[in-house]
Write an enzyme that holds these catalytic residues in place. Structure first.
Site, mmCIF file in Angstrom:
data_model
loop_
_atom_site.group_PDB
_atom_site.id
_atom_site.type_symbol
_atom_site.label_atom_id
_atom_site.label_comp_id
_atom_site.label_asym_id
_atom_site.label_seq_id
_atom_site.Cartn_x
_atom_site.Cartn_y
_atom_site.Cartn_z
ATOM 1 N N ASP A 2 47.073 74.015 -25.786
ATOM 2 C CA ASP A 2 48.010 74.997 -25.248
ATOM 3 C C ASP A 2 49.320 74.369 -24.777
ATOM 4 O OD1 ASP A 2 47.222 77.567 -25.646
ATOM 5 O OD2 ASP A 2 46.900 78.034 -23.538
ATOM 6 N N ASP A 42 35.518 84.732 -18.618
ATOM 7 C CA ASP A 42 34.140 84.483 -19.044
ATOM 8 C C ASP A 42 33.179 85.578 -18.583
ATOM 9 O OD1 ASP A 42 34.505 83.722 -16.414
ATOM 10 O OD2 ASP A 42 33.718 81.699 -16.646
#
Length: 847
Positions: free
Chosen positions: A191, A552
């Protein structure tokens, strides 16, 4: 990368310890568990399986004597709590009624929160993969395999906060896994878009041509070189010990040179770029960052410009190693060596670098956005049926881990309805005393096993294998519609990707990916562009969920809500290991993000009370507990500050009759710890694990959790989400102490309430001692009893905050005895100050 624990008592030389034998251990099953699938296994053995597939994992339940006692105590405590509430309401007598009201509300919340936490633990189940059965079924006599494909995702956000060496060790451990080399691929998502990360990836690919066959040839564990070479006496289970010693020396030397090359990348890239920039004067003032092949790097540049900086650059997809069927594309750049790998498979899995495109005009959606970009790119290239993701600071500690997860996916019982398989998280850099409860075994070995007996464990962000179509938002087989239409409005506009989704749903598998033409590579870059998932279902009903700090839990909730189940995989040798933040401030920042994300989930469309139409009732209860538990900290903080009442001249009681109230509290608290003792037994954890969990919950309840609640209030008022902060994996600059971060105290505002609670309780104990010295002769027996009971509460808080007191001491905490001496001294000083002030001003001001 922190080292794994070495075998104690061995010689560290290569003459003998490499042949050390493993210590005898209790198996993964544990002594308090018994088989729960005897009938199913007997039936499968007699019939050969309903559809020809064997049973690929074993199921165990807690032995009846322990389980029934555990359940009975939970029910008994529930009755005791209800009686306690009734008693308090009946005896609504207090010296401060507003505080009494707050305490009753707090007690009701404590009881409700405890029930939410306890109910899902009613039926713990342990599931252990049968890898031998998997090999018998899927490994073919000619050495090939019919196992399904796996795409392995690794995510990294920043080469500074997440050191490159950790990431590359993670990649090497993946490449060396014991899984058919042509059936899995590794995708790294960077990233940062930094060239140093890509070139380190290329260097890792070169070194893997030596490391991977070395691991296979000698069956070594673990297969992350940093952890392996730090073992004092690596365990050898191969068949060529003499050859191993020579190979070991050579590979260790090559690994040292590999690390030196990684360390020199930054200066090499900078010097190379300076040379190219000096030759390209027509570029004007722009100073580009140049790749080794003489082309400009499309990602972030060292000297940033508008379209080449972190947060604003084009998407990048580079196949560093092609599929082994076509041979790797390193050419003469492979690692040269003289080792003999004649009878060893030296092929390397496909290796792909991805840096998704970013633009200031779009929300990048943090880790969830990176994972979704990998999901789309891998769908075009390998389109494996299963996906497993890792944070870059984790590595595969057990080379059989990928096979272990596949056991659950292919099992004839619930395999087709299993969306994901979660593994426990383990950490090998934690200090021996685990001061801040980083191992968190109460959760990983207790709560997760309990959820395994329901619809399954929640997704924990790393070390989790998914079924690809479950991530695509497709329903499980038992409630799936026929002829599913793959729509561009849901999956994006890429025709090639839409075709790959259809193939995934129909389980059309290809062992070799498409040819890497320019057109195909351009399409891959398109699906990782900044705008590709806009105006689509990505981040909502497709892929990993957006707009929340904890993608998550919400992603797992969405999948469970569609009717899928999940499994928790227990292995005797831990499947994965990683790095945990052992610095208190970093640990608390991590907790703020987790707990803040949980609260965000409660106030979103994924609220467990209304979302997830196919959630089972106790699974819904467990998710509700995960979303509201930070609120408990507000009442804990209120109680923890109540010792300031010692400073009030008159006797103040929160509840009358006080003695009976305290006895009730002691009984209820004692019952919690008795239940905890039984959980310790079936979870296979230690008292230290349990106690560290209690201590850190108190520290978090006076710092991180209230901060998360405050963030949530601000979020509701201003519509600004929880600020995402990557947990730094960098260690303090002390190469002589691997636990240097533990003693580095970094002050932040969220620690103010904890410091206040600590000071309040130190002062309260000192004042209590002073009042005892002054009034002992005048107090009645009842007053002395009340004082002793109140003091017991203060001491209990101090014991729970003991790790925080050590943190304040910094490096002095290496000698905890100093704190044991300082605290009594502080109590005595406060006591003497109170007695002195009382003797001087007692006739003027009441104390």
């Amino acid at each position: 990368m922190a080292s794994a624990a070495g075998t104690s008592g061995g010689n560290a030389s290569l003459a003998d310890p490499l042949l050390a034998s493993a210590k005898k251990q209790v198996g993964a099953k544990g002594k308090y568990w018994e088989a729960a699938d005897k009938e199913a296994r007997r039936a499968a053995k007699e019939s050969g399986g309903e559809d020809g597939r064997p049973l690929l994992f074993r199921t165990y339940k807690v032995k009846g004597a322990l389980l029934h006692t555990y359940r009975a105590l939970i029910f008994t405590r529930l009755i005791a709590v209800l009686l306690f509430f009734a008693w308090r309401i009946k005896h609504n007598n207090s010296d401060i009624m507003w505080f009494w009201t707050m305490s009753v509300v707090g007690d009701v919340w404590f009881g409700f929160s405890w029930l939410l936490n306890q109910l899902p633990k009613y039926n713990p189940v342990k599931t252990i993969p049968d890898i031998a059965a998997l090999k018998r079924q899927y490994d073919l006599p000619d050495g090939t395999s019919s196992l399904p494909g796996i795409d392995v995702f690794v995510t990294t956000a920043d080469p500074i906060d997440e050191p490159i060496l950790y990431t590359m060790n993670c990649v090497l451990s993946i490449l060396a896994s014991d899984y058919p080399v042509d059936r899995y691929a590794c995708y790294l998502s960077d990233d940062s878009g930094a060239l140093i990360q890509y070139e380190a990836f290329v260097e890792t690919a070169k070194f893997s041509t030596l490391w991977v066959p070395f691991c296979r040839k000698h069956c070594i564990e673990p297969r992350a070189p940093e952890s392996y070479f730090e073992l004092e006496a690596p365990l050898y289970t191969g068949t060529a010990p003499e050859e191993f010693k020579n190979d070991y020396r050579s590979v260790r030397r090559e690994y040292g040179e590999f690390k030196e090359r990684l360390d020199s990348l930054s200066s090499a890239i900078s010097k190379r770029s300076d040379v190219y920039n000096s030759m390209k004067t027509e570029q004007g003032d722009a100073k580009a960052t140049w790749m080794a092949n003489g082309t400009q790097w499309p990602g972030a540049w060292i000297d940033t410009t508008e379209n080449h900086r972190k947060g604003h650059h084009a998407g990048i997809v580079k196949v560093v190693l092609d599929h082994p069927a076509r041979g790797h594309n390193l050419g003469s750049q492979s690692c040269t060596h003289s080792l003999n790998f004649t009878n060893t498979d030296a092929r390397i899995p496909m290796l792909v670098y991805i840096s998704r495109g970013k633009s200031p005009s779009y929300d990048h959606n943090k880790k969830a956005g990176a994972l979704n970009a990998q999901l789309r790119a891998s769908g075009l290239l390998s389109n494996a049926q299963f996906i497993i993701n890792f944070d870059c600071d984790h590595y595969i500690n057990n080379s059989q881990a990928l096979r272990a997860a596949i056991c659950f996916m292919l099992d004839q019982r619930e395999g087709d309805n299993t969306a994901f398989v979660q593994f426990p998280q383990r950490f090998d850099n934690v200090d021996p005393s685990d001061r801040y409860g980083n191992h968190n075994r109460v959760f990983f070995d207790g709560t997760m096993l309990a959820l395994n007996g329901l619809q399954g464990p929640s997704y924990l962000g790393t070390g989790c294998m998914f079924r690809r179509i479950a991530l695509y938002g497709i329903d499980p087989p038992h409630c799936r519609q026929d002829n599913i239409v793959v729509e561009a409005s849901r999956f994006g506009s890429s025709i090639l990707f839409l075709d790959s989704v259809s193939k995934a749903i129909n389980q059309e598998r290809s062992t070799i990916p498409p040819t890497l033409s320019e057109t195909f590579l351009t399409e891959m870059e398109t699906v990782v562009s900044a705008s590709h998932d806009k105006e689509s279902g990505w981040g909502k009903g497709v892929g990993y969920i957006y707009d929340i700090a904890t993608e998550d839990i919400v992603t797992g909730f969405r999948i469970h809500g569609q009717g899928w189940c999940s499994m928790y995989c227990t292995m005797e040798r831990d499947a994965f290991c990683g790095i945990a933040p052992i610095n208190l401030t970093e640990r608390l920042h991590q907790i703020v993000r987790w707990s803040g994300g949980s609260l965000e989930m409660f106030f979103s469309r994924n609220n467990p009370l209304i979302g997830g139409g196919r959630l089972r009732i106790l699974q819904r209860v467990s998710y509700l507990n995960m979303t509201v538990y930070p609120v408990t900290s507000l009442f804990i903080l209120l109680y923890a500050l109540s010792p300031v009442m010692w400073l009030i001249p008159d006797e103040v009681y929160i509840q009358r009759p006080f003695t009976q109230y305290v006895v009730y509290l002691l009984v209820i608290i004692l019952m919690i710890h008795i239940i905890g003792w039984l959980e310790i037994k079936w979870a296979g954890i230690t008292w230290l694990d349990y106690w560290r969990n209690e201590q850190f919950f108190m520290i978090g309840s006076t710092s991180a959790y209230p901060t998360a609640v405050l963030h949530m209030v601000v979020n509701l008022l201003t519509k600004k989400g929880i600020h995402f902060r990557v947990t730094s994996k960098q260690t303090a600059a002390d190469t002589n102490d691997k636990f240097a971060d533990l003693y580095d105290m970094r002050w932040v505002p969220m620690l103010i309430p904890t410091v206040t609670v600590l000071i309040a309780n130190v002062g309260a104990i000192g004042v209590a001692m002073g009042k005892t010295a002054v009034y002992m002769g005048a107090w009645t027996i009842a007053q002395k009893t009340h004082a002793a009971l109140g003091l017991l509460f203060n001491v209990w808080i101090m014991v729970l905050l003991y790790p925080f007191a050590l943190a304040i001491m910094g490096r002095w905490a290496k000698r905890p005895v100093i704190l044991v001496v300082l605290l009594p001294v502080a109590f005595v000083i406060v006591c003497l100050v109170y007695v002195t002030v009382h003797s001087l001003l007692g006739g003027i001001v009441a104390f």
